[in-house]
Design an enzyme around this catalytic site. Structure first.
Site, PDB file in Angstrom:
ATOM      1  N   VAL A  58      -2.854 112.657  56.113  1.00 18.83           N
ATOM      2  CA  VAL A  58      -1.911 111.707  56.704  1.00 18.83           C
ATOM      3  C   VAL A  58      -1.229 112.235  57.963  1.00 18.83           C
ATOM      4  CG1 VAL A  58       0.146 112.416  55.410  1.00 18.83           C
ATOM      5  CG2 VAL A  58      -0.138 110.004  56.052  1.00 18.83           C
ATOM      6  N   TYR A  59      -1.271 113.538  58.210  1.00 18.61           N
ATOM      7  CA  TYR A  59      -0.596 114.064  59.387  1.00 18.61           C
ATOM      8  C   TYR A  59      -1.279 113.559  60.653  1.00 18.61           C
ATOM      9  CZ  TYR A  59       1.534 117.455  56.129  1.00 18.61           C
ATOM     10  OH  TYR A  59       2.216 118.051  55.096  1.00 18.61           O
ATOM     11  N   SER A  60      -0.551 112.741  61.398  1.00 21.21           N
ATOM     12  CA  SER A  60      -1.071 112.109  62.614  1.00 21.21           C
ATOM     13  C   SER A  60      -2.380 111.379  62.348  1.00 21.21           C
ATOM     14  CB  SER A  60      -1.239 113.130  63.745  1.00 21.21           C
ATOM     15  OG  SER A  60       0.013 113.699  64.081  1.00 21.21           O
ATOM     16  N   LYS A  86      -4.451 117.705  51.805  1.00 20.95           N
ATOM     17  CA  LYS A  86      -3.822 116.882  50.771  1.00 20.95           C
ATOM     18  C   LYS A  86      -4.336 115.449  50.836  1.00 20.95           C
ATOM     19  CE  LYS A  86       0.459 119.332  51.873  1.00 20.95           C
ATOM     20  NZ  LYS A  86       0.196 119.465  53.312  1.00 20.95           N
TER      21      LYS A  86
END
Length: 326
Positions: A58-60, A86
């Site tokens: 989900v990061y960026s 993750k």
């Protein structure tokens, strides 16, 4: 740099883990830096002995994983680096583009591996608890990811201790892979994990790899008691605002500054050293957008605190409501 086993596993990790959330091209977060700007920070981490790197799908929206794969490939053989990512958060608009159901986990690991340009990750973590999916389904899917060779180990992140115990029990009951690590919210400003989760992890041989070891920069002085925001991140971080807003939080920050000034070092080094001295902690996950951030992390890993300094740092703490599980 010191190296330790992750919990009761045979996986050796550096005592500092570099969080890769701050890296990735074309992010909509103003404090995220692109791959070119991130490269000297990652190189300094590698030169300092860091071998453990953490990211998430989900990061960026995947850009962090892409940056992680490209950057680490420049400095490591795959066998010499420990990579964690993750799954859980929304990665699209569809009903199955999120959560910990089998469909999303199986799609998620394949998408993460494509972005990382790797055949496997060392640690595949659930980013949060999914109250909509039976934990037995989640544990079976994660077990199958491990059996398929796409992850070496599995880990969990912020949740209640009873939920973590339930997940481990489901794994034991059905002969499935257990979680070997807990990535939880833990720092000088927020210590509620000491009540239940960390004692459980110590008892069960689970490695603790805290996120936000510097309280999203609060322990490094990125904001003031009066509400001044001193960095781009502090000025555009509503999640951080929800975690660290109580006046007593800044009593802890002030004490860290006092101990640091007596030592002649930045407060960030003292805060990280305190965490590394705490029982059960394997490797805090430290973010960096400047070389100075990384240098403080490496220095903090080498800093020894006296029992008197530890007690002084802990004295101002006041209990908090549970924060960071959602």
């Amino acid at each position: 740099m010191k190296y330790v086993n992750l919990g009761s596993t045979g996986l050796r990790v550096s005592r500092v883990c570099l969080g890769m959330m701050s890296f990735g091209n074309n992010s909509d977060r103003p404090w995220v830096i692109d791959e070119d700007a991130a490269e000297p920070i990652v190189k300094a981490a590698v030169d300092g002995g860091v071998t453990f790197f953490d990211t998430a799908d989900v990061y960026s929206r995947g850009a962090s994983e892409e940056a992680t794969g490209k950057l680490l490939d420049k400095f490591f053989r795959r066998e010499d680096v420990v990579v964690a990512t993750k799954v859980f958060s929304p990665m699209g608009e569809g009903q199955n583009d999120r959560g910990l159901g089998r469909k999303h986990i199986m799609a998620g690991i394949d998408a993460s591996l494509r972005r990382l340009q790797m055949d496997y990750v060392d640690l595949y973590q659930i980013h949060r608890w999914d109250r909509h999916t039976p934990i037995e389904e989640t544990m079976q899917a994660l077990h199958d990811v491990v059996r398929a060779g796409k992850a070496r180990y599995i880990g969990a992140s912020s949740m209640y201790a009873w939920q973590f115990a339930k997940a481990q029990h489901a794994a034991d009951l059905h002969g499935l892979t257990r979680f070997v690590s807990m990535q939880n919210h833990y720092n000088l400003v927020y210590r509620e994990e000491e009540r239940e989760m960390i004692p459980q992890c110590i008892d069960q041989g689970v490695g603790v790899i805290p996120w936000s070891p510097l309280a999203r920069g609060v322990l490094a002085g990125n904001r003031s008691r009066e509400g001044e925001r001193r960095t781009v991140r502090a000025g555009s971080d509503p999640f951080g605002d929800s975690l660290y807003a109580a006046p007593e939080d800044f009593d802890v920050v002030d004490r860290a500054v006092q101990v640091a000034e007596a030592r002649g070092v930045p407060s960030a080094q003292v805060a990280l050293a305190w965490l590394l001295h705490r029982p059960g902690v394997t490797a805090p996950i430290v973010g960096a957008t400047r070389l100075g951030h990384l240098e403080d992390a490496l220095a903090g890993e080498q800093l020894s605190l006296t029992s008197e300094e530890m007690a002084s740092l802990e004295e101002p703490y006041q209990p908090h409501p549970v924060l960071g599980h959602v």
